[in-house]
Scaffold this motif. Structure first.
Motif, short mmCIF file in Angstrom:
data_model
loop_
_atom_site.label_atom_id
_atom_site.label_comp_id
_atom_site.label_asym_id
_atom_site.label_seq_id
_atom_site.Cartn_x
_atom_site.Cartn_y
_atom_site.Cartn_z
N GLU A 24 0.83 -1.21 0.00
CA GLU A 24 0.00 0.00 0.00
C GLU A 24 0.86 1.26 0.00
OE1 GLU A 24 -3.32 0.49 -0.29
OE2 GLU A 24 -3.49 -1.66 -0.66
N ARG A 83 0.97 13.89 -3.86
CA ARG A 83 0.38 14.68 -2.78
C ARG A 83 1.52 15.29 -1.98
NH1 ARG A 83 -0.75 9.14 -1.69
NH2 ARG A 83 -2.77 9.49 -2.60
N GLU A 87 -0.11 15.25 3.63
CA GLU A 87 -1.17 14.36 3.16
C GLU A 87 -0.68 12.91 3.11
OE1 GLU A 87 -3.73 17.18 0.15
OE2 GLU A 87 -1.75 16.49 -0.50
N GLU A 88 0.56 12.72 2.68
CA GLU A 88 1.13 11.37 2.62
C GLU A 88 1.31 10.80 4.01
OE1 GLU A 88 2.80 7.91 0.59
OE2 GLU A 88 1.13 9.29 0.41
N GLU A 90 -0.48 11.45 6.64
CA GLU A 90 -1.82 11.07 7.11
C GLU A 90 -2.28 9.77 6.46
OE1 GLU A 90 -3.57 12.25 9.70
OE2 GLU A 90 -1.73 13.43 9.98
N ARG A 91 -2.00 9.59 5.16
CA ARG A 91 -2.36 8.36 4.47
C ARG A 91 -1.66 7.16 5.10
NH1 ARG A 91 -1.04 4.75 0.21
NH2 ARG A 91 1.10 5.53 0.02
N GLY A 94 -2.99 6.20 8.43
CA GLY A 94 -4.23 5.47 8.23
C GLY A 94 -4.02 4.01 7.84
N LEU A 95 -2.86 3.70 7.24
CA LEU A 95 -2.54 2.32 6.85
C LEU A 95 -1.97 1.51 8.01
CD1 LEU A 95 -0.82 2.93 3.39
CD2 LEU A 95 -3.10 1.99 3.81
#
Length: 129
Positions: A24, A83, A87-88, A90-91, A94-95
């Motif tokens: 991911e 991004r 933003e990265e 935060e992504r 989230g993973l």
């Protein structure tokens, strides 16, 4: 002739879970599985298409009985491609990544995170195509 960097190996408790996380993060796919071992790499390039830049290394994950107990002496740096850094980050959180403190200073241009098994990696501020 020199050697070529082709593979980075991770010792871990959960090869499948860590492979899913890094697939991911990097947009990789599973390339092979054996008992307690998973390898992932960049998706295959369609016939006739060209991959920009060098071929990225394969990551392998092998189950080992011992756990991580000290700071990494080697780590991966990743660059957001589509991004900004915040933003990265935060992504990736989230993973399943988490923030890590390895003694970095205020104002550094990178953010230190750890994967689900505690392996530190940095998210750099500069976007790379």
């Amino acid at each position: 002739m020199a050697s070529k960097f082709t593979e980075l190996a991770f010792d871990c408790a959960d090869p499948e879970g860590l492979a899913r996380f890094w697939c991911e993060v990097l947009g990789y796919e599973v390339q092979g599985r054996e008992d307690g071992f998973v390898s992932i790499g960049s998706p295959e390039v369609p016939e006739g298409a060209r991959r920009p830049g060098p071929v990225p290394p394969v990551l392998t994950f092998a189950r080992v009985p011992e756990g991580k107990v000290v700071k990494n002496r080697l780590h991966i740096d990743v660059n957001p491609t589509d991004r900004d850094q915040a933003e990265e980050v935060e992504r990736l959180l989230g993973l399943g990544a988490r923030r890590a403190d390895v003694g970095q200073g205020e104002g550094d241009t990178w953010v230190v995170l750890a994967d689900p098994e505690g392996n530190e990696f940095c998210v750099l501020a500069t976007r790379r195509p």
